[in-house]
Design an enzyme around this catalytic site. Structure first.
Site, short mmCIF file in Angstrom:
data_model
loop_
_atom_site.label_atom_id
_atom_site.label_comp_id
_atom_site.label_asym_id
_atom_site.label_seq_id
_atom_site.Cartn_x
_atom_site.Cartn_y
_atom_site.Cartn_z
N GLU A 240 49.82 -69.22 30.28
CA GLU A 240 48.56 -68.50 30.44
C GLU A 240 47.81 -69.02 31.66
O GLU A 240 47.16 -68.28 32.37
CB GLU A 240 47.73 -68.72 29.16
N SER A 359 38.87 -75.00 29.18
CA SER A 359 37.70 -75.04 30.07
C SER A 359 38.03 -75.80 31.37
O SER A 359 39.02 -76.54 31.45
CB SER A 359 36.52 -75.72 29.36
C1 LIG Z 1 35.78 -64.73 26.44
C2 LIG Z 1 36.63 -65.73 25.73
C3 LIG Z 1 37.90 -65.36 25.31
C4 LIG Z 1 38.70 -66.26 24.60
N1 LIG Z 1 39.91 -65.85 24.11
C5 LIG Z 1 40.61 -66.67 23.27
C6 LIG Z 1 41.79 -66.19 22.59
O1 LIG Z 1 42.21 -65.05 22.77
N2 LIG Z 1 42.40 -67.01 21.71
C7 LIG Z 1 41.96 -68.29 21.47
O2 LIG Z 1 42.57 -68.99 20.67
N3 LIG Z 1 40.85 -68.79 22.11
C8 LIG Z 1 40.17 -67.99 22.99
N4 LIG Z 1 39.02 -68.45 23.61
C9 LIG Z 1 38.56 -69.78 23.29
C10 LIG Z 1 38.62 -70.79 24.42
O3 LIG Z 1 39.95 -71.23 24.62
C11 LIG Z 1 37.65 -71.92 24.07
O4 LIG Z 1 36.35 -71.38 24.14
C12 LIG Z 1 37.78 -73.10 25.01
O5 LIG Z 1 38.98 -73.78 24.82
C13 LIG Z 1 36.60 -74.09 24.84
O6 LIG Z 1 36.45 -74.42 23.51
P1 LIG Z 1 35.01 -74.32 22.80
O7 LIG Z 1 34.43 -72.99 23.09
O8 LIG Z 1 35.16 -74.73 21.38
O9 LIG Z 1 34.10 -75.37 23.56
P2 LIG Z 1 34.08 -76.94 23.30
O10 LIG Z 1 35.46 -77.45 23.15
O11 LIG Z 1 33.10 -77.23 22.22
O12 LIG Z 1 33.51 -77.47 24.68
C14 LIG Z 1 32.11 -77.44 25.00
C15 LIG Z 1 31.94 -78.06 26.38
O13 LIG Z 1 32.34 -79.44 26.36
C16 LIG Z 1 33.35 -79.68 27.34
N5 LIG Z 1 34.35 -80.63 26.82
C17 LIG Z 1 34.93 -80.60 25.59
N6 LIG Z 1 35.82 -81.61 25.48
C18 LIG Z 1 35.82 -82.27 26.65
C19 LIG Z 1 36.53 -83.40 27.17
N7 LIG Z 1 37.45 -84.04 26.43
N8 LIG Z 1 36.27 -83.81 28.43
C20 LIG Z 1 35.35 -83.14 29.20
N9 LIG Z 1 34.64 -82.08 28.76
C21 LIG Z 1 34.86 -81.65 27.52
C22 LIG Z 1 34.00 -78.33 27.59
O14 LIG Z 1 34.57 -78.27 28.87
C23 LIG Z 1 32.80 -77.40 27.46
O15 LIG Z 1 32.09 -77.35 28.66
C24 LIG Z 1 38.23 -67.57 24.36
C25 LIG Z 1 36.95 -67.96 24.82
C26 LIG Z 1 36.16 -67.05 25.49
C27 LIG Z 1 34.79 -67.48 25.94
#
Ligand SMILES: Cc1cc2nc3c(=O)[nH]c(=O)nc-3n(C[C@H](O)[C@H](O)[C@H](O)COP(=O)(O)OP(=O)(O)OC[C@H]3O[C@@H](n4cnc5c(N)ncnc54)[C@H](O)[C@@H]3O)c2cc1C
Length: 375
Positions: A240, A359
């Protein structure tokens, strides 16, 4: 690698261009109704498949044509150049199935995935498990010849329109967290699956939350071995993340030309800061193009994509978001007041590019590890 077309590739490109010019549905990008837009994308998938353009680099026995990945790249590029509807994203879920499925599963799931008869979504993230995906809590308990799934998935893109889901669930709560996860191929129409669309800032319900209540999955729909879910998830996101997606570049260049035209119309082209911003946008596009070409040449030489896909994902998010930001700077209040509402929607669509698929911060962590930097 010599990036110029071989005579066969040039011939393919010319006949593809001719086909696309006749086949691209007029006005597809002006459709406002979301369901109509999804129908059009599904129909476009089938049209491409019937013409032999989907999964060209896949083995013939699973519905592909066994061609070099260069042909997929040419398709991407020409579709971008001619502003065709988005290409179906069969690649990353398909590759996971292709890599880990039994022969029987491959024959059952791959042909309809390629042909567009069945569309798929990715059920990985949860409310408390995004970046830290291995913390996922959805469970799959073995009960005879079925698994029983309970839990909630979050951000499942296209969940409301998908026929099938590549689902991750915890099968062994006692194992270390990365090792207790398995992957499943699940029909979205099973009893107990409830999908609620999520409308994002652009106004589109492009993603969803999915609830899994006592959903029964036959054992033969587990993908890979029990506990192999983490490895499968990493393979999926690697495909991906590594776009080699030349189509994005063509779209990006088209958008850059439009942004330049906005600057010209508004008499802003002589401003040094506008010129600098446009030059930077051009350079970002070129850097991404060269990175895509490098990835493509690695793929042609048979190397599977690795963590360097994180570099492409970062460059892609940065290019897309900076360009949309520049458009917003140039349009000013017009973008907010509806005169240029399409641009506002594109701006909002660009924001989550640095979140989905892992991210930007997580990509940087991966790159740091790849460079052997201290934790
Ligand atoms: C429009 C959209 C479509 C999506 N589509 C899919 C999909 O089809 N299937 C699916 O399974 N998921 C999907 N996602 C989910 C996406 O993969 C997650 O949103 C992403 O991995 C971040 O996880 P979170 O939202 O829980 O944020 P969190 O993990 O809570 O992170 C919050 C913030 O903290 C930072 N952070 C977290 N951990 C660390 C670290 N260890 N070091 C530094 N910074 C850190 C992150 O970078 C972010 O800025 C989608 C998300 C969006 C917004």
């Amino acid at each position: 690698m010599d990036y110029r077309d071989t005579p066969e590739e040039a011939e393919f490109r010319a006949s593809l261009r001719e086909w696309l010019a006749a086949a691209i549905p007029a006005g597809w990008d002006k459709i406002d109704d979301e369901e109509a837009a999804v129908r059009l994308r599904k129909e476009w998938h089938r049209t491409l498949y019937r013409a032999g353009y989907v999964g060209m680099s896949w083995p013939e026995e699973y519905g592909g044509r066994g061609l070099s990945p260069v042909y997929d790249a040419i398709l991407n590029e020409e579709c971008g150049n001619l502003n065709a509807p988005p290409l179906p994203s069969v690649g990353y879920i398909g590759r996971a199935v292709f890599t880990y499925a039994t022969e029987e599963q491959k024959r059952r799931f791959l042909p309809p995935l390629l042909s567009g008869e069945a569309s798929w979504c990715q059920g990985f993230s949860e409310p408390e498990a995004g970046s830290d995906l291995a913390s996922l809590r959805t469970t799959a308990r073995l009960d005879g010849d079925h698994y029983v799934v309970n839990g909630q998935k979050m951000w499942t893109s296209g969940g409301q329109y998908a026929d099938w889901c590549l689902l991750l669930a915890r099968t062994d709560p006692d194992a270390p967290k990365h090792k207790g996860i398995s992957a499943f191929l699940v029909s979205m129409t099973e009893p107990g699956v409830t999908c609620r669309p999520i409308v994002i800032a652009s106004g589109e319900a492009e993603t969803s939350e999915v609830f899994w209540d006592d959903v029964r999955i036959p054992v033969d729909q587990r993908l890979g071995a029990p506990g192999e879910g983490w490895r499968i998830a990493m393979t999926t996101v690697t495909y991906e993340r590594g776009p080699a997606d030349i189509g994005f570049i063509a779209n990006y260049r088209r958008t850059l030309r439009k942004v330049e035209a906005i600057a010209a119309e508004r008499g802003l082209l002589d401003r040094p800061e506008t010129r600098k911003a446009l030059a930077r946008a051009y350079v970002r596009g070129e850097v991404l193009r060269l990175n895509c070409m490098e990835q493509l040449s690695l793929r042609v030489s048979g190397r599977p994509p690795g963590p360097e896909g994180s570099v492409a994902k970062l460059l892609w998010a940065d290019a897309e978001q900076s360009l949309q930001h520049l458009a917003m700077d140039l349009l000013g209040a017009d973008e907010m007041t509806g005169v240029a509402a399409d641009w506002l929607s594109s701006y909002f669509t660009s924001r989550p590019v640095s979140v989905y698929g892992g991210s930007a911060q997580i990509q940087k962590n991966i790159i740091a590890r790849m460079l052997d930097m201290p934790r």
